[in-house]
Design a protein around this motif. Structure first.
Motif, PDB file in Angstrom:
ATOM      1  N   CYS A  77       0.747  -1.377  -0.004  1.00 14.14           N
ATOM      2  CA  CYS A  77      -0.075   0.005   0.100  1.00 14.14           C
ATOM      3  C   CYS A  77       0.880   1.399  -0.012  1.00 14.14           C
ATOM      4  O   CYS A  77       0.467   2.194  -0.621  1.00 14.14           O
ATOM      5  CB  CYS A  77      -0.934   0.015   1.187  1.00 14.14           C
ATOM      6  SG  CYS A  77      -2.142  -1.473   1.178  1.00 14.14           S
ATOM      7  N   GLU A  78       2.088   0.988   0.865  1.00  9.43           N
ATOM      8  CA  GLU A  78       2.839   2.476   0.668  1.00  9.43           C
ATOM      9  C   GLU A  78       3.474   2.444  -0.553  1.00  9.43           C
ATOM     10  O   GLU A  78       3.630   3.874  -1.015  1.00  9.43           O
ATOM     11  CB  GLU A  78       4.074   2.171   1.749  1.00  9.43           C
ATOM     12  CG  GLU A  78       4.993   3.257   1.818  1.00  9.43           C
ATOM     13  CD  GLU A  78       6.070   2.982   2.913  1.00  9.43           C
ATOM     14  OE1 GLU A  78       6.952   3.497   2.801  1.00  9.43           O
ATOM     15  OE2 GLU A  78       5.934   2.247   3.553  1.00  9.43           O
ATOM     16  N   ARG A  79       3.794   1.282  -1.383  1.00  5.76           N
ATOM     17  CA  ARG A  79       4.363   1.527  -2.683  1.00  5.76           C
ATOM     18  C   ARG A  79       3.223   2.215  -3.760  1.00  5.76           C
ATOM     19  O   ARG A  79       3.530   3.069  -4.541  1.00  5.76           O
ATOM     20  CB  ARG A  79       4.430   0.328  -3.260  1.00  5.76           C
ATOM     21  CG  ARG A  79       5.131   0.113  -4.691  1.00  5.76           C
ATOM     22  CD  ARG A  79       5.496  -1.220  -5.196  1.00  5.76           C
ATOM     23  NE  ARG A  79       5.770  -1.129  -6.509  1.00  5.76           N
ATOM     24  CZ  ARG A  79       5.835  -2.232  -7.330  1.00  5.76           C
ATOM     25  NH1 ARG A  79       5.964  -3.639  -6.786  1.00  5.76           N
ATOM     26  NH2 ARG A  79       5.975  -2.179  -8.467  1.00  5.76           N
ATOM     27  N   ILE A  80       2.057   1.719  -3.470  1.00  4.44           N
ATOM     28  CA  ILE A  80       0.950   2.561  -4.232  1.00  4.44           C
ATOM     29  C   ILE A  80       0.674   4.084  -3.989  1.00  4.44           C
ATOM     30  O   ILE A  80       0.555   4.687  -4.879  1.00  4.44           O
ATOM     31  CB  ILE A  80      -0.428   1.726  -4.183  1.00  4.44           C
ATOM     32  CG1 ILE A  80      -0.502   0.011  -4.700  1.00  4.44           C
ATOM     33  CG2 ILE A  80      -1.636   2.398  -4.818  1.00  4.44           C
ATOM     34  CD1 ILE A  80      -1.447  -0.461  -4.090  1.00  4.44           C
ATOM     35  N   PHE A  81       0.751   4.054  -2.805  1.00  4.48           N
ATOM     36  CA  PHE A  81       0.664   5.650  -2.342  1.00  4.48           C
ATOM     37  C   PHE A  81       1.771   6.419  -3.258  1.00  4.48           C
ATOM     38  O   PHE A  81       1.744   7.666  -3.611  1.00  4.48           O
ATOM     39  CB  PHE A  81       0.727   5.722  -0.858  1.00  4.48           C
ATOM     40  CG  PHE A  81       0.587   7.231  -0.395  1.00  4.48           C
ATOM     41  CD1 PHE A  81       1.483   8.087  -0.528  1.00  4.48           C
ATOM     42  CD2 PHE A  81      -0.585   7.212   0.140  1.00  4.48           C
ATOM     43  CE1 PHE A  81       1.080   9.535  -0.023  1.00  4.48           C
ATOM     44  CE2 PHE A  81      -1.049   8.767   0.950  1.00  4.48           C
ATOM     45  CZ  PHE A  81      -0.302   9.815   0.467  1.00  4.48           C
ATOM     46  N   GLY A  82       3.073   6.122  -3.205  1.00  2.51           N
ATOM     47  CA  GLY A  82       4.385   6.577  -3.693  1.00  2.51           C
ATOM     48  C   GLY A  82       3.970   6.694  -5.335  1.00  2.51           C
ATOM     49  O   GLY A  82       4.384   7.808  -5.887  1.00  2.51           O
ATOM     50  N   GLU A  83       3.411   5.666  -5.792  1.00  2.45           N
ATOM     51  CA  GLU A  83       2.931   5.855  -7.398  1.00  2.45           C
ATOM     52  C   GLU A  83       2.146   7.074  -7.463  1.00  2.45           C
ATOM     53  O   GLU A  83       2.347   7.785  -8.675  1.00  2.45           O
ATOM     54  CB  GLU A  83       2.536   4.548  -7.855  1.00  2.45           C
ATOM     55  CG  GLU A  83       3.627   3.711  -7.819  1.00  2.45           C
ATOM     56  CD  GLU A  83       3.154   2.258  -8.338  1.00  2.45           C
ATOM     57  OE1 GLU A  83       1.891   2.035  -8.527  1.00  2.45           O
ATOM     58  OE2 GLU A  83       3.686   1.112  -8.798  1.00  2.45           O
ATOM     59  N   TYR A  84       1.219   7.111  -6.700  1.00  4.66           N
ATOM     60  CA  TYR A  84       0.184   8.250  -6.925  1.00  4.66           C
ATOM     61  C   TYR A  84       1.018   9.737  -6.690  1.00  4.66           C
ATOM     62  O   TYR A  84       0.625  10.596  -7.329  1.00  4.66           O
ATOM     63  CB  TYR A  84      -0.991   8.111  -5.990  1.00  4.66           C
ATOM     64  CG  TYR A  84      -2.076   7.168  -6.368  1.00  4.66           C
ATOM     65  CD1 TYR A  84      -2.871   7.700  -7.594  1.00  4.66           C
ATOM     66  CD2 TYR A  84      -2.096   5.900  -6.146  1.00  4.66           C
ATOM     67  CE1 TYR A  84      -3.746   6.982  -8.229  1.00  4.66           C
ATOM     68  CE2 TYR A  84      -3.101   4.966  -6.967  1.00  4.66           C
ATOM     69  CZ  TYR A  84      -3.884   5.718  -7.876  1.00  4.66           C
ATOM     70  OH  TYR A  84      -4.640   4.874  -8.236  1.00  4.66           O
ATOM     71  N   LEU A  85       1.908   9.618  -5.709  1.00  2.00           N
ATOM     72  CA  LEU A  85       2.522  10.916  -5.284  1.00  2.00           C
ATOM     73  C   LEU A  85       3.428  11.344  -6.826  1.00  2.00           C
ATOM     74  O   LEU A  85       3.454  12.528  -7.203  1.00  2.00           O
ATOM     75  CB  LEU A  85       3.806  10.506  -4.172  1.00  2.00           C
ATOM     76  CG  LEU A  85       3.304  10.725  -2.861  1.00  2.00           C
ATOM     77  CD1 LEU A  85       4.084  10.382  -1.806  1.00  2.00           C
ATOM     78  CD2 LEU A  85       2.582  12.040  -2.690  1.00  2.00           C
ATOM     79  N   ARG A  86       3.940  10.372  -7.381  1.00  2.00           N
ATOM     80  CA  ARG A  86       4.686  10.545  -8.778  1.00  2.00           C
ATOM     81  C   ARG A  86       3.650  10.871 -10.000  1.00  2.00           C
ATOM     82  O   ARG A  86       4.264  11.715 -10.845  1.00  2.00           O
ATOM     83  CB  ARG A  86       5.434   9.314  -9.172  1.00  2.00           C
ATOM     84  CG  ARG A  86       6.633   8.892  -8.195  1.00  2.00           C
ATOM     85  CD  ARG A  86       7.424   7.818  -8.706  1.00  2.00           C
ATOM     86  NE  ARG A  86       8.726   7.596  -7.612  1.00  2.00           N
ATOM     87  CZ  ARG A  86       8.486   6.530  -6.605  1.00  2.00           C
ATOM     88  NH1 ARG A  86       7.260   5.691  -6.875  1.00  2.00           N
ATOM     89  NH2 ARG A  86       9.483   6.416  -5.958  1.00  2.00           N
ATOM     90  N   LEU A  87       2.495  10.406  -9.735  1.00  2.00           N
ATOM     91  CA  LEU A  87       1.434  10.757 -11.027  1.00  2.00           C
ATOM     92  C   LEU A  87       0.535  11.843 -10.721  1.00  2.00           C
ATOM     93  O   LEU A  87      -0.246  12.377 -11.674  1.00  2.00           O
ATOM     94  CB  LEU A  87       0.822   9.420 -11.580  1.00  2.00           C
ATOM     95  CG  LEU A  87       1.778   8.459 -11.855  1.00  2.00           C
ATOM     96  CD1 LEU A  87       0.926   7.065 -11.996  1.00  2.00           C
ATOM     97  CD2 LEU A  87       2.341   8.835 -13.174  1.00  2.00           C
ATOM     98  N   CYS A  88       0.332  12.233  -9.600  1.00  2.00           N
ATOM     99  CA  CYS A  88      -0.700  13.202  -9.115  1.00  2.00           C
ATOM    100  C   CYS A  88      -0.681  14.342 -10.041  1.00  2.00           C
ATOM    101  O   CYS A  88      -1.798  15.052 -10.463  1.00  2.00           O
ATOM    102  CB  CYS A  88      -1.052  13.373  -7.996  1.00  2.00           C
ATOM    103  SG  CYS A  88       0.485  14.196  -7.062  1.00  2.00           S
ATOM    104  N   ARG A  89       0.678  14.942 -10.309  1.00  2.00           N
ATOM    105  CA  ARG A  89       0.501  16.182 -10.921  1.00  2.00           C
ATOM    106  C   ARG A  89       0.013  16.127 -12.393  1.00  2.00           C
ATOM    107  O   ARG A  89      -0.642  17.250 -12.769  1.00  2.00           O
ATOM    108  CB  ARG A  89       1.887  16.874 -10.922  1.00  2.00           C
ATOM    109  CG  ARG A  89       2.437  17.120  -9.469  1.00  2.00           C
ATOM    110  CD  ARG A  89       4.033  17.637  -9.615  1.00  2.00           C
ATOM    111  NE  ARG A  89       4.043  18.676 -10.609  1.00  2.00           N
ATOM    112  CZ  ARG A  89       3.768  20.055  -9.935  1.00  2.00           C
ATOM    113  NH1 ARG A  89       3.510  20.182  -8.646  1.00  2.00           N
ATOM    114  NH2 ARG A  89       4.036  21.249 -10.761  1.00  2.00           N
ATOM    115  N   ALA A  90       0.301  14.872 -13.043  1.00  2.00           N
ATOM    116  CA  ALA A  90      -0.445  14.873 -14.191  1.00  2.00           C
ATOM    117  C   ALA A  90      -1.937  14.680 -14.194  1.00  2.00           C
ATOM    118  O   ALA A  90      -2.583  15.285 -15.249  1.00  2.00           O
ATOM    119  CB  ALA A  90       0.041  13.606 -14.925  1.00  2.00           C
TER     120      ALA A  90
END
Length: 279
Positions: A87-100
């Motif tokens: 789940c932490e990894r998924i959160f991290g992925e959203y941190l990388r993609l949210c600006r898009a």
């Protein structure tokens, strides 16, 4: 002031249907939990692609709708450490993609040692628990720094960050820049429910200018029991007093309905708009 709602509370899925409902209801945007709002975005590592994130962002911009927060809620102190890490990894992925997606912030609550129940556990109210939560969110803040995004944290009475001061302590332990999702109802329990305005005052003071958005909820108070959430505008809270305080704190506040669905949404929106105009 902007009025938003959780996308999955609209009762529809997919960008087109979400944007249509927002236009019908006169709502400015959504708190986006992608895996609840899209059938083709699973809750899994790699569940959302950069292309999908960019398309969501482009469509929302074209419609003039906002996404102030991407939700990727997870339990950082879950006893299944493999699950917590995933789940932490998924959160991290959203941190990388949210600006898009046109959003720079991803948020979560702080979890409970009761695992999937997300309810009170004695260990939640210990320094050990705060340190564990701070360690997880600090790692996520490092990802956010690299990605140009921000982590937001939300407290709740049954969780590790169980009151305003516990949430602030965890944030200070991290020594990182974070935002706060302020949910007044979440902080209430059988012991403090009638003190809700004092809790709100404390939060506005402690968190200063760091509140990203306010969750809009209403409830009925219950002696000796946890207050029960009801559709916004139908409960016992003095909503004029609540919104007057928020407006004085930030006249441009983002007010996000959470848990208000179906036929209750138009009345909730009208209640917020009416009160905001006169306080």
């Amino acid at each position: 002031m902007k009025i938003c709602i959780r996308a999955h509370d609209l009762g529809v899925k997919g960008t087109g249907a979400i944007l249509s409902r927002l236009a019908e209801l006169g709502i400015d945007g959504v708190q986006m939990v992608c895996y609840k709002a899209y059938d083709d975005i699973p809750y899994a590592p790699g569940g959302i692609t950069p292309e999908k994130a960019a398309q969501i962002g482009a469509d929302f911009r074209a419609a003039g709708a906002m996404i102030p927060l991407v939700g990727a809620y997870f339990n950082p102190v879950h006893s299944d450490r493999e699950k917590a890490a995933r789940c932490e990894r998924i959160f991290g992925e959203y941190l990388r993609l949210c600006r898009a997606m046109g959003c720079d912030t991803v948020g979560s609550e702080t979890g409970s040692f009761n695992d999937d129940s997300w309810t009170y556990h004695p260990r939640n109210r210990t320094d050990e628990a705060l340190q564990a939560v701070a360690a997880v969110f600090a790692r996520l803040c490092d990802i956010a720094d690299d990605a140009g995004s921000t982590v937001a944290m939300e407290g709740s009475s049954g969780h590790v960050c169980w009151d305003v001061d516990a949430l602030q302590r965890a944030r200070r332990m991290m020594g990182r820049k974070t935002k706060v999702i302020f949910d007044l109802y979440n902080f209430l329990d059988e012991s403090n429910q009638l003190d809700y305005l004092s809790i709100l005052d404390r939060g506005l003071d402690v968190f200063g200018g760091e509140i990203l958005l306010f969750h809009m909820k209403d409830c009925r108070f219950a002696s000796g029991r946890h207050p029960q959430q009801v559709p916004f505008g139908t409960g016992d809270m003095d909503l004029e007093a609540v919104l007057k305080r928020i407006k004085a704190y930030d006249s441009n506040a983002v007010l996000t309905l959470e848990g208000t669905t179906g036929a209750d949404i138009p009345g909730a929106v009208a209640t917020i708009q009416s009160i905001w105009e006169r306080v």
